[in-house]
Design an enzyme around this catalytic site. Structure first.
Site, mmCIF file in Angstrom:
data_model
loop_
_atom_site.group_PDB
_atom_site.id
_atom_site.type_symbol
_atom_site.label_atom_id
_atom_site.label_comp_id
_atom_site.label_asym_id
_atom_site.label_seq_id
_atom_site.Cartn_x
_atom_site.Cartn_y
_atom_site.Cartn_z
ATOM 1 C CB SER A 259 -6.373 3.980 -0.231
ATOM 2 O OG SER A 259 -5.532 4.372 -1.275
ATOM 3 C CE1 TYR B 117 -3.658 -0.825 -0.681
ATOM 4 C CE2 TYR B 117 -4.423 0.781 -1.794
ATOM 5 C CZ TYR B 117 -3.913 0.757 -0.830
ATOM 6 O OH TYR B 117 -3.406 1.494 0.292
#
Ligand code: ZN
Length: 667
Positions: A551, A564
């Site tokens: 990510s 996250y």
């Protein structure tokens, strides 16, 4: 076997070619008549050429089509006169015959005509059907097969002793048919090969085929042969996925099976798909005391050799099989022939059952279908009076037929991941789903894992296996890997994509349970998968490849995404360490860092709005908030996934590549 002819449907056909298509498709629906492009049909008609002249033509099935799905444009119009004159020649090589068939076409855009075109032309009837019916083969492939069919069918058929397909067969029929045919003749039986029927209407040709094959089936049953009539087309891919296996039964099987696949791939000189099947029918066959005597004789009909090779490997000694194949090539081959790869295509193992081997999952599926029919034919023929296949020489001649060798020389543009198996997590949506499609498109067999049950039925291709799987459970992972290995033989590519994106929460408000959940799925589950897949990736013939979907948050975290970002950072470090540790195993581990891919499962409209608000933007601005001002889609990421697995990156491991349209904070 019953006739599927429907007067009402047949009545809607406009013209003879449509009728021929209708009859052909009916034949194609019976797997015990024809399979996977086998068999052919024709109708004689006429066309008007550019000069306004009428020419008599044979519309004959072209190569590359399947009777079950054939359409008008799959029939090739060949000038009758040209075909009949070819049959008068004394000699013609099959290569020259194929060229002549090309020249006889009145439509150059039509596919190459069947090599049996001349035979069809010779038969003095309008409609001609040809199949390789199981029941006929079960009778002819016995020591006194010819006597049996002659008694059974009498003078309704012309009997042609086995001759290699191609010009020689056409020539032999050209001599025998006019000499032997009489007013009762409705067909021609090519011993150890198949059956021709014909008639003035499509219905007559079709119903004669069904009638003769039904008589053969009844004969088998009445003679006490183990014949189960009415088995239709092979099961489709969803049924083919082996029934969910018992974990215990498979606990020890996957790794030896994957090692076996590697040895097969080495023998073949390329990655191969090895599909393992075991059910009642297979178990009974491989348990036969006389397995060697029946299974090592040869195929049921010669053209199966192209798919299955002449004989299966019994047990697991691949080296011995390869040596045997080389001997066979030395015995029958010559210097002008190029030896095919010596790897087996069928393995019969008392513990494993049947392994069907092919360059692709589609090919291994065809091999499986053919062998299932072969087992039935062998079993019936054996009960009838002893199974007897053609001598090795005849099979060799078909395997090394000049036309097949020519095809081989031409083919070469294999798909990049042909024979390889990819495992994709989070496969039911977004990047995972796009990666599944991109990998399937490039020839890989793909195992999709997802917590959503939709993953199982998402794609129907034989190259796809979807497994509902909770990645938090080691048992689920092991079970899924065992099924994957059983279905395709191993795992070469691992795409770690599954992940969750929780609702925004500041660190001050972040609940420990949420943190743990996110860490469990986005980091720990990937560790479990990598660990469990490592032994398989190590066996990948072209080197294992892992692509981690990271990510942008790893390098540029956003407020509210603490759990996250931390989980993806942990995954990222894990991937880097794996790249260091697994290099010596030939496994490459690379990471993609996508950002703002909104067509994925984790992005709901609500989360999208929240994130946009956190940056003080509209959703539309937020979507294109990057240096290039572009929207990043799942397919864009999937394209990079396949690129990272390709040879272009064969010298790259431990890389981290953004897929984000350019982020100032990352650059
Ligand atoms: Zn044939």
């Amino acid at each position: 076997m019953r006739s599927r002819w429907n007067e009402e449907l047949a009545g809607t056909c406009k013209g003879y070619l449509e009728e021929c298509v209708y009859g052909s498709r009916l034949l194609g629906q019976e797997a015990s008549l024809v399979m996977h492009g086998g068999g052919n049909t024709s109708v004689k008609g006429a066309i008007t050429n550019i000069f306004g002249e009428t020419e008599e033509v044979l519309f004959v099935k072209g190569s590359g089509s399947d009777l079950a799905t054939i359409k008008e444009s799959d029939f090739t119009p060949c000038r009758m006169n040209h075909l009949l004159r070819l049959a008068e020649l004394e000699h013609l090589t099959d290569t020259a015959m194929a060229a002549e068939l090309r020249m006889s076409q009145t439509d150059i855009t039509a596919p190459a005509a069947s090599v049996e075109a001349i035979l069809h032309a010779l038969v003095p009837a309008r409609f001609v059907d040809h199949t390789h019916a199981d029941a006929i083969l079960a009778i002819t492939n016995t020591p006194d097969g010819e006597r049996r069919v002659r008694t059974l069918f009498g003078d309704h058929l012309v009997y042609v002793p086995y001759v290699m397909p191609g010009f020689k067969l056409a020539k032999s029929c050209a001599q025998l048919f006019p000499a032997l045919a009489n007013q009762h003749t409705v067909g021609m039986l090519l011993l150890n090969h198949g059956l021709f029927t014909f008639g003035e209407t499509a219905k007559a040709a079709y119903e004669r085929m069904i009638d003769l094959v039904s008589r053969a089936e009844r004969y088998l049953i009445e003679s006490g042969a183990d014949w189960k009539a009415g088995r239709d087309r092979a099961p489709d891919s969803s049924e083919l996925s082996a029934p969910r296996p018992d974990c215990n039964e498979l606990a020890s099987a996957p790794l030896p099976l994957a090692k076996f696949r590697r040895a097969i791939s080495d023998a073949a000189g390329r990655s191969m798909i090895v599909a393992t099947r075991n059910d009642e029918e297979i178990a009974a066959f491989v348990a036969r005391a006389d397995l060697e005597a029946v299974a090592l004789q040869g195929p049921a009909t010669p053209d199966h050799v192209i798919r299955t090779k002449r004989v299966p490997l019994l047990g697991r000694d691949i080296d011995a099989f390869v040596a045997g194949y080389c001997d066979y090539f030395r015995e029958f081959g010559n210097a002008t022939l190029k030896m095919l790869d010596p790897a087996p295509r069928i393995v019969l193992d008392r513990e494993w059952g049947l392994c069907a081997i092919g360059r692709t999952a589609r090919d291994s599926g065809i091999v499986e279908d053919i062998y299932r029919h072969t087992m039935r034919i062998i079993t019936a023929a054996d009960a009838l009076g002893g199974w007897r296949a053609l001598p090795a020489r005849d099979i060799f001649d078909v395997e090394y037929w000049e036309l097949e060798q020519a095809k081989l020389a031409k083919s070469g543009s294999a798909q990049p991941f042909e024979g390889e198996v990819a495992l994709v997590t989070g496969a039911a949506s977004g990047i995972g789903k796009a990666a599944v499609d991109a990998l399937l498109d490039r020839g890989a067999a793909v195992v999709g894992l997802d917590i959503s049950p939709a993953v199982a039925s998402m794609r129907t291709a034989r190259a796809y296996l979807g497994i509902e799987c909770d990645l938090r459970s080691d048992d689920c992972i092991r079970d899924a890997l065992a099924r994957a290995v059983r279905q395709f033989g191993g795992i070469d590519l691992l795409i770690l994509n599954a992940g969750i994106f929780p609702r925004s929460s500041s660190v001050a408000a972040l609940k420990t349970e949420v943190w743990r959940d996110v860490l469990t799925i986005n980091a720990e589950a990937n560790l479990n998968l990598m660990r469990e897949c490592h032994p398989y990736l190590k066996l990948a013939k072209r080197g294992g490849r892992v692509v981690v979907i990271g990510s942008k948050n790893v390098h540029a975290p956003g407020p509210g995404a603490g759990a996250y970002s931390a989980a993806k950072a942990a995954l990222q470090q894990l991937a880097r360490v794996a790249a260091l540790e697994w290099g010596r195993d030939g496994i490459r581990v690379n990471t993609l860092h996508p950002n703002a891919v909104f067509d994925t499962g984790i992005w709901t409209q609500q989360i999208l709005e929240e994130r946009a608000r956190a940056y003080g933007m509209s959703v539309e601005q937020y979507k294109r908030n990057n240096v290039l001002g572009v929207e990043v889609r799942s397919v864009d990421v999937a394209m990079l996934v396949v690129d990272l697995c390709s040879d272009a990156y064969s010298k790259t491991t431990g890389a981290q590549i953004p897929v984000d349209g350019g982020m100032e904070r990352v650059i």
